[in-house]
Scaffold this motif. Structure first.
Motif, PDB file in Angstrom:
ATOM      1  N   THR A 204       0.869  -1.189   0.000  1.00 45.27           N
ATOM      2  CA  THR A 204       0.000   0.000   0.000  1.00 45.27           C
ATOM      3  C   THR A 204       0.904   1.236   0.000  1.00 45.27           C
ATOM      4  O   THR A 204       2.127   1.109  -0.002  1.00 45.27           O
ATOM      5  N   THR A 205       0.305   2.395   0.025  1.00 38.31           N
ATOM      6  CA  THR A 205       1.119   3.617   0.014  1.00 38.31           C
ATOM      7  C   THR A 205       1.852   3.820   1.352  1.00 38.31           C
ATOM      8  O   THR A 205       2.781   4.607   1.432  1.00 38.31           O
ATOM      9  N   GLU A 206       1.438   3.074   2.391  1.00 37.88           N
ATOM     10  CA  GLU A 206       2.055   3.276   3.715  1.00 37.88           C
ATOM     11  C   GLU A 206       2.813   2.089   4.269  1.00 37.88           C
ATOM     12  O   GLU A 206       3.539   2.212   5.254  1.00 37.88           O
ATOM     13  N   ALA A 207       2.608   0.900   3.662  1.00 40.84           N
ATOM     14  CA  ALA A 207       3.198  -0.291   4.284  1.00 40.84           C
ATOM     15  C   ALA A 207       3.333  -1.436   3.290  1.00 40.84           C
ATOM     16  O   ALA A 207       2.743  -1.416   2.207  1.00 40.84           O
ATOM     17  N   VAL A 208       4.137  -2.431   3.710  1.00 37.70           N
ATOM     18  CA  VAL A 208       4.205  -3.694   2.972  1.00 37.70           C
ATOM     19  C   VAL A 208       3.643  -4.768   3.885  1.00 37.70           C
ATOM     20  O   VAL A 208       4.108  -4.934   5.021  1.00 37.70           O
ATOM     21  N   GLU A 209       2.610  -5.466   3.396  1.00 33.65           N
ATOM     22  CA  GLU A 209       1.980  -6.512   4.194  1.00 33.65           C
ATOM     23  C   GLU A 209       2.513  -7.872   3.765  1.00 33.65           C
ATOM     24  O   GLU A 209       2.798  -8.085   2.581  1.00 33.65           O
ATOM     25  N   ALA A 210       2.670  -8.764   4.758  1.00 36.23           N
ATOM     26  CA  ALA A 210       3.191 -10.101   4.451  1.00 36.23           C
ATOM     27  C   ALA A 210       2.527 -11.106   5.369  1.00 36.23           C
ATOM     28  O   ALA A 210       2.110 -10.756   6.485  1.00 36.23           O
ATOM     29  N   GLU A 211       2.462 -12.356   4.899  1.00 42.20           N
ATOM     30  CA  GLU A 211       1.807 -13.437   5.641  1.00 42.20           C
ATOM     31  C   GLU A 211       2.410 -13.586   7.032  1.00 42.20           C
ATOM     32  O   GLU A 211       3.641 -13.746   7.152  1.00 42.20           O
ATOM     33  N   GLY A 212       1.571 -13.512   8.078  1.00 40.12           N
ATOM     34  CA  GLY A 212       2.019 -13.768   9.440  1.00 40.12           C
ATOM     35  C   GLY A 212       2.858 -12.662  10.061  1.00 40.12           C
ATOM     36  O   GLY A 212       3.416 -12.842  11.137  1.00 40.12           O
ATOM     37  N   LEU A 213       2.972 -11.511   9.425  1.00 46.25           N
ATOM     38  CA  LEU A 213       3.777 -10.408   9.984  1.00 46.25           C
ATOM     39  C   LEU A 213       2.902  -9.181  10.171  1.00 46.25           C
ATOM     40  O   LEU A 213       1.955  -8.982   9.394  1.00 46.25           O
ATOM     41  N   VAL A 214       3.259  -8.345  11.145  1.00 43.24           N
ATOM     42  CA  VAL A 214       2.568  -7.055  11.214  1.00 43.24           C
ATOM     43  C   VAL A 214       3.069  -6.228  10.018  1.00 43.24           C
ATOM     44  O   VAL A 214       4.232  -6.395   9.611  1.00 43.24           O
ATOM     45  N   PRO A 215       2.226  -5.379   9.435  1.00 42.05           N
ATOM     46  CA  PRO A 215       2.670  -4.610   8.265  1.00 42.05           C
ATOM     47  C   PRO A 215       3.937  -3.809   8.563  1.00 42.05           C
ATOM     48  O   PRO A 215       4.089  -3.248   9.643  1.00 42.05           O
ATOM     49  N   THR A 216       4.861  -3.800   7.615  1.00 41.78           N
ATOM     50  CA  THR A 216       6.105  -3.038   7.777  1.00 41.78           C
ATOM     51  C   THR A 216       5.877  -1.650   7.181  1.00 41.78           C
ATOM     52  O   THR A 216       5.606  -1.539   5.976  1.00 41.78           O
ATOM     53  N   PRO A 217       5.978  -0.574   8.013  1.00 43.39           N
ATOM     54  CA  PRO A 217       5.745   0.765   7.460  1.00 43.39           C
ATOM     55  C   PRO A 217       6.720   1.061   6.328  1.00 43.39           C
ATOM     56  O   PRO A 217       7.899   0.721   6.411  1.00 43.39           O
ATOM     57  N   SER A 218       6.210   1.647   5.254  1.00 46.62           N
ATOM     58  CA  SER A 218       7.076   1.963   4.119  1.00 46.62           C
ATOM     59  C   SER A 218       6.433   3.039   3.252  1.00 46.62           C
ATOM     60  O   SER A 218       5.310   2.872   2.779  1.00 46.62           O
ATOM     61  N   LEU A 219       7.181   4.125   3.061  1.00 38.84           N
ATOM     62  CA  LEU A 219       6.693   5.182   2.165  1.00 38.84           C
ATOM     63  C   LEU A 219       7.253   4.996   0.769  1.00 38.84           C
ATOM     64  O   LEU A 219       6.808   5.632  -0.181  1.00 38.84           O
ATOM     65  N   CYS A 220       8.283   4.164   0.662  1.00 40.49           N
ATOM     66  CA  CYS A 220       8.881   3.879  -0.643  1.00 40.49           C
ATOM     67  C   CYS A 220       9.192   2.375  -0.659  1.00 40.49           C
ATOM     68  O   CYS A 220      10.152   1.940  -0.029  1.00 40.49           O
ATOM     69  N   SER A 221       8.343   1.603  -1.345  1.00 33.78           N
ATOM     70  CA  SER A 221       8.473   0.141  -1.317  1.00 33.78           C
ATOM     71  C   SER A 221       9.055  -0.331  -2.654  1.00 33.78           C
ATOM     72  O   SER A 221       8.395  -0.237  -3.688  1.00 33.78           O
ATOM     73  N   ILE A 222      10.296  -0.807  -2.584  1.00 29.11           N
ATOM     74  CA  ILE A 222      10.970  -1.256  -3.813  1.00 29.11           C
ATOM     75  C   ILE A 222      10.933  -2.780  -3.774  1.00 29.11           C
ATOM     76  O   ILE A 222      11.683  -3.409  -3.018  1.00 29.11           O
ATOM     77  N   VAL A 223      10.021  -3.364  -4.527  1.00 27.91           N
ATOM     78  CA  VAL A 223       9.797  -4.815  -4.436  1.00 27.91           C
ATOM     79  C   VAL A 223       9.925  -5.449  -5.823  1.00 27.91           C
ATOM     80  O   VAL A 223       9.186  -5.102  -6.747  1.00 27.91           O
ATOM     81  N   ILE A 224      10.889  -6.360  -5.948  1.00 26.94           N
ATOM     82  CA  ILE A 224      11.128  -7.050  -7.223  1.00 26.94           C
ATOM     83  C   ILE A 224       9.994  -8.059  -7.450  1.00 26.94           C
ATOM     84  O   ILE A 224       9.714  -8.890  -6.573  1.00 26.94           O
ATOM     85  N   PRO A 225       9.359  -8.009  -8.622  1.00 28.59           N
ATOM     86  CA  PRO A 225       8.216  -8.908  -8.863  1.00 28.59           C
ATOM     87  C   PRO A 225       8.666 -10.289  -9.341  1.00 28.59           C
ATOM     88  O   PRO A 225       9.799 -10.451  -9.789  1.00 28.59           O
ATOM     89  N   PRO A 226       7.747 -11.279  -9.298  1.00 31.86           N
ATOM     90  CA  PRO A 226       8.050 -12.520 -10.021  1.00 31.86           C
ATOM     91  C   PRO A 226       7.984 -12.220 -11.520  1.00 31.86           C
ATOM     92  O   PRO A 226       7.325 -11.264 -11.928  1.00 31.86           O
ATOM     93  N   LEU A 227       8.664 -13.028 -12.310  1.00 32.25           N
ATOM     94  CA  LEU A 227       8.713 -12.752 -13.748  1.00 32.25           C
ATOM     95  C   LEU A 227       7.894 -13.771 -14.532  1.00 32.25           C
ATOM     96  O   LEU A 227       7.656 -14.889 -14.075  1.00 32.25           O
ATOM     97  N   ALA A 228       7.495 -13.370 -15.731  1.00 33.20           N
ATOM     98  CA  ALA A 228       6.810 -14.264 -16.670  1.00 33.20           C
ATOM     99  C   ALA A 228       7.386 -13.969 -18.052  1.00 33.20           C
ATOM    100  O   ALA A 228       8.119 -12.993 -18.229  1.00 33.20           O
ATOM    101  N   GLY A 229       7.030 -14.809 -19.025  1.00 33.68           N
ATOM    102  CA  GLY A 229       7.471 -14.547 -20.391  1.00 33.68           C
ATOM    103  C   GLY A 229       6.681 -13.395 -20.991  1.00 33.68           C
ATOM    104  O   GLY A 229       5.564 -13.102 -20.544  1.00 33.68           O
ATOM    105  N   VAL A 230       7.238 -12.735 -22.016  1.00 31.58           N
ATOM    106  CA  VAL A 230       6.533 -11.590 -22.627  1.00 31.58           C
ATOM    107  C   VAL A 230       5.281 -12.085 -23.358  1.00 31.58           C
ATOM    108  O   VAL A 230       5.198 -13.250 -23.748  1.00 31.58           O
TER     109      VAL A 230
END
Ligand SMILES: Cc1cc2nc3c(=O)[nH]c(=O)nc-3n(C[C@H](O)[C@H](O)[C@H](O)COP(=O)(O)OP(=O)(O)OC[C@H]3O[C@@H](n4cnc5c(N)ncnc54)[C@H](O)[C@@H]3O)c2cc1C
Length: 406
Positions: free
Chosen positions: A234-260
């Protein structure tokens, strides 16, 4: 087969360009007509995208137009977007034309599968990631915003990601940049990774890289968690399974990849993720005359992990795949089979004020050699020198030895 075979290459990055240069080393103009199709008219040195994001480079400095070096090699270049590959009729269709082939090399790289986690971005959600030139420019702007208005940052990778090295580079480089600006105390940095341990990188780890990364992150007050399954950004946090949300104003997260899309949508060409299944020669398992190299190739993960992490496909590995594919393609024209080899990997990780060097042979464990892991300022200089040398060499239509830098 006619005297002059028609070879079409799709992609103008590490896979496509190496294929073109290697083909010309094996097959003269009188033997093969080679055409390279790419939707981008430029070659871009993708490993420098994190430096562009940090404002240490701009895109122009890490790019060159493909047309001139390819013309020098007598390779026809067309800036066209491929929309379909008919492997029965052996025709590649683009937005502009149809290109019949005897042999085809698919080097189309990836599509970011941002649909996998709500909020992955930048153009689908608030997340950022340097997976393409456009996305890297967007990230550079986000980092300029962070310097003007500091706040917490998450750097991480989504479940199923395969390009994990940049997670560490971005965390270390951002830490370094913030220290230089005396802003680090205002920016908590958290690394959230799907890897079961730091430095797994989808290849089961590499010697003592885990210990090196743990020490380096702890030394720099960068917190980290492993086996993290990010579920939403979200614009304020990164949520993950079983964790309290980690506050984040700038979330740089590498996505899984697929073919074009073009590869995924062409019947009989790819697996359900859009990657191309190949044999040891990077030859398509069923489609005649088709090869694939680089990120476009389907490679199985290096074993089960609690949260999925996929097998890496680095620039160095991509170039080895192109060499093997071309050896086979050239040999098959003469009715033989090319030689193949296990992929190895050499990689330098930018740690901000220094670098870490890793060499694994082969990439997939168990390995014949104990991996080399080394840390020091000299590796940062090596990485910088490699980028300059690679660009200078490739733009002249020549190849850099694959054993260096990266
Ligand atoms: C941020 C980041 C940092 C990295 N750092 C390193 C590193 O330090 N060391 C390392 O070894 N590797 C690194 N990598 C990995 C490396 O960049 C990749 O392995 C490499 O770019 C793969 O090359 P490729 O040719 O397979 O695909 P790509 O580089 O993705 O290129 C794909 C090509 O296909 C073209 N294309 C795609 N679709 C079409 C279409 N429909 N029609 C026509 N053309 C099309 C594109 O225009 C492009 O020319 C990094 C990757 C990223 C994202």
């Amino acid at each position: 087969m006619s005297a002059r075979v028609r070879i079409v290459i799709i992609g103008g990055s590490f896979g496509g360009l190496t294929t073109a240069y290697e083909l010309r080393r094996h097959l003269g103009r009188e033997r093969a007509e080679v055409t390279l199709l790419a939707k981008d008219e430029h070659f871009r040195f993708v490993p420098s995208f994190p430096w562009v994001a940090m404002g240490r480079r701009n895109l122009e400095q890490i790019s060159f137009p493909l047309a001139q070096p390819l013309a020098k090699k007598h390779v026809a270049f067309a800036q066209e977007t491929v929309i379909n590959i008919d492997t029965d009729a052996k025709v590649v269709s683009t937005t502009h034309a149809e290109h019949p082939y005897d042999f085809l090399v698919v080097a189309t790289g990836h599509r970011s599968a941002n649909e996998a986690v709500p909020g992955l971005g930048p153009f689908d959600g608030p997340g950022h990631s340097p997976m393409s030139a456009k996305e890297t420019e967007e990230l550079a702007q986000a980092i300029r915003g962070l310097l003007a208005d500091p706040g917490p940052v998450v750097v991480g990778a989504a479940p199923g990601a395969s390009c994990i090295g940049p997670v560490y580079e971005l965390a270390f480089e951002l830490d370094h940049l913030l220290r230089q600006r005396k802003l680090r105390h205002q920016v908590p940095i958290a690394v959230l990774t799907p890897e079961p341990f730091l430095g797994h990188m989808g290849m089961g780890g590499a010697g003592t890289i885990r210990q090196l990364l743990e020490g380096a992150l702890e030394e720099r007050d960068i917190t980290y968690r492993t086996s993290v399954a990010i579920t939403r950004i979200t614009t304020e946090a990164v949520e993950a399974e079983g964790l309290v949300p980690t506050p984040s104003l700038c979330s740089i997260v590498i996505p899984p990849l697929a073919g074009v899309e073009a590869v995924a949508a062409s019947p009989g060409l790819s697996n359900p993720k859009g990657f191309v299944p190949v044999d040891d020669h990077y030859r398509h398992k069923t489609a005649d005359g088709v090869y694939a190299v680089g990120v476009a190739v389907a490679l199985p993960p290096a074993g089960e992990t609690p949260v999925p992490v996929n097998f890496p496909k680095t620039g160095h590995m991509t170039e080895q795949m192109a060499e093997i594919a071309v050896r086979d393609l050239a040999a098959r024209i003469d009715g033989r089979e090319g030689t193949t080899a296990e992929l190895s990997a050499r990689c330098v990780l930018d740690m901000g004020d220094r670098g870490a060097y890793m060499a694994v042979d082969p990439v997939r464990p168990p390995r014949n050699r104990i991996p080399t892991v080394s840390e020091g300022r000299r590796w940062l200089y090596t990485k910088q020198a490699f980028e300059r040398a690679y660009l200078a060499t490739a733009r002249r239509g020549r190849r850099m030895p694959t054993t260096l830098g990266w």
